[in-house]
Design an enzyme around this catalytic site. Structure first.
Site, PDB file in Angstrom:
ATOM      1  N   ASP A  66       0.858  -1.167   0.000  1.00  0.00           N
ATOM      2  CA  ASP A  66       0.000   0.000   0.000  1.00  0.00           C
ATOM      3  C   ASP A  66       0.905   1.231   0.000  1.00  0.00           C
ATOM      4  O   ASP A  66       2.093   1.156   0.329  1.00  0.00           O
ATOM      5  CB  ASP A  66      -0.898  -0.031   1.242  1.00  0.00           C
ATOM      6  CG  ASP A  66      -1.888   1.112   1.255  1.00  0.00           C
ATOM      7  OD1 ASP A  66      -2.518   1.359   0.213  1.00  0.00           O
ATOM      8  OD2 ASP A  66      -2.029   1.762   2.296  1.00  0.00           O
ATOM      9  N   ASP A  82      -0.358   5.128   0.755  1.00  0.00           N
ATOM     10  CA  ASP A  82      -0.693   6.078   1.817  1.00  0.00           C
ATOM     11  C   ASP A  82      -0.598   5.414   3.178  1.00  0.00           C
ATOM     12  O   ASP A  82      -1.274   4.418   3.444  1.00  0.00           O
ATOM     13  CB  ASP A  82      -2.118   6.624   1.614  1.00  0.00           C
ATOM     14  CG  ASP A  82      -2.229   7.509   0.384  1.00  0.00           C
ATOM     15  OD1 ASP A  82      -1.444   8.453   0.275  1.00  0.00           O
ATOM     16  OD2 ASP A  82      -3.099   7.236  -0.462  1.00  0.00           O
ATOM     17  N   ASP A 128      -1.258  -0.660   6.112  1.00  0.00           N
ATOM     18  CA  ASP A 128      -1.466  -0.025   7.410  1.00  0.00           C
ATOM     19  C   ASP A 128      -2.916  -0.069   7.852  1.00  0.00           C
ATOM     20  O   ASP A 128      -3.228   0.354   8.962  1.00  0.00           O
ATOM     21  CB  ASP A 128      -1.020   1.441   7.356  1.00  0.00           C
ATOM     22  CG  ASP A 128      -1.948   2.285   6.482  1.00  0.00           C
ATOM     23  OD1 ASP A 128      -2.182   1.899   5.321  1.00  0.00           O
ATOM     24  OD2 ASP A 128      -2.432   3.333   6.959  1.00  0.00           O
TER      25      ASP A 128
END
Length: 342
Positions: free
Chosen positions: A26, A28, A225
């Site tokens: 990922d 961001d 995250d």
């Protein structure tokens, strides 16, 4: 722990960059936040690549094109080609193309990444509900997306056109904090129309399909995250995952995670790709990792010992997830987390 409920983080005797052939990362909250590289990301990714691991960047953010994302990563010191970037815009464009005739007009509420992905699949982006679209697609358009775009989507959806969304993340990390994501914008159209979109992005299968088609990964490791997108997406795809604590997930959320949100591994940041992962073992009525022992008490999680905070968090995960079984842990963990600085 395939076929069973995960009750503790797994161990790895090898560095994760050696145990898996491809990292599905990922962006961001993992590689950057607010456009700036997260601490240790550049060096960790360079080391993993030098060791033979392939890197692919998998993002639910449909705003930017793969070329733009690759250029940004390269500017940050992470040399990247457009073919190494997979977006939810690409996944939703394929989903639409599978359901409408080639050359169809699609009303776009979003940014350039969505328009480029639609053209790649032979579809024509249009701007108005009066442009004779056969479908509506909604993706993150950034903080300056005009309110009138939601009205155009609502007019078209209310007429019965199929509605697609790149993703439904309610929030997105930024350099100034947590901002509303595409899921918040989707809610606007849902409230106005009462309709439900078809969704392509993580954690749903269209995104996993797009990623595997574009990367050819055989032993992938999802690195993210967010529990409800990255980790659940890995769970749905039947692959292992590494949660890094540089984005939206905090310790309390991790401890309360239901089975589909429990990562295989947990680490502070992307340096976790370069190391093995410690074993969490049963210790009497609790679980031990490093110098910490965690026990699920009658109404709270208890932690005893000393050492690295991550080892304590891993031990707490084992106690919380075991106590919760196939549900979400509701035991009070505030004092235990406070001992670790959370």
């Amino acid at each position: 722990m395939s076929g069973s409920v995960r009750t503790r983080p797994e161990a790895s005797g090898q560095a994760l960059a050696e145990a898996y052939d491809t990292a599905l990362l990922d962006l961001d909250g993992v590689v950057y936040a607010g456009g700036n590289a997260i601490a240790y990301a550049v060096e960790s990714l360079a080391t993993a690549r030098a060791g033979g691991m392939r890197l692919a960047y998998v993002t639910n953010n449909a705003l930017r094109t793969p070329d733009t994302v690759a250029a940004h990563l390269t500017e940050l010191g992470i040399p990247t080609g457009a073919g190494e970037v997979i977006t939810s815009a690409q996944a939703v464009a394929r989903l639409i193309a599978d359901q409408v005739p080639p050359g169809s007009r699609v009303l776009v509420v979003g940014g350039e990444g969505l328009r480029v992905a639609l053209r790649e699949r032979g579809l024509e982006p249009v701007e108005s509900a009066d442009d004779d679209p056969v479908a509506v697609v909604q993706g993150y358009g950034g903080p300056d997306l005009p309110w009138g775009r939601f009205a155009e989507a609502s007019y078209a959806v209310a007429r019965g056109l199929p509605w697609f969304a790149s993703n439904t993340d309610l929030t997105i990390p930024s350099g100034r904090g947590i901002a509303p994501g595409n899921g918040a914008a989707v809610e606007v159209v849902r409230i106005a129309t009462g309709a439900e979109p078809q969704v392509a992005g993580k954690p749903l299968p269209p995104m996993h399909r797009e990623t595997i088609l574009r990367t050819g990964a055989e032993r992938p490791l999802v690195v993210g995250d967010r529990l409800d997108t990255d980790i659940e997406g890995a769970f749905n795809g039947g692959v292992d995952s590494l949660l890094v604590l540089t984005g939206v997930t905090d310790g309390a959320q991790l401890l309360a995670a239901p089975p589909r949100h429990r990562p295989t591994y947990v680490d502070a940041d992307l340096r976790g790709m370069l190391t093995g992962q410690p074993e969490v073992v049963e210790a009497g009525a609790g679980f031990r990792c490093g110098g910490w022992t965690a026990v699920a008490g009658a109404d709270r999680l208890e932690l005893d010992g000393e050492g690295g905070a991550l080892d304590g968090l891993r031990a707490l995960c084992a106690a919380a997830w075991t106590a919760a079984g196939d549900g979400a842990c509701t035991l009070d963990a505030e004092k235990a987390l406070a001992r670790l600085g959370w």
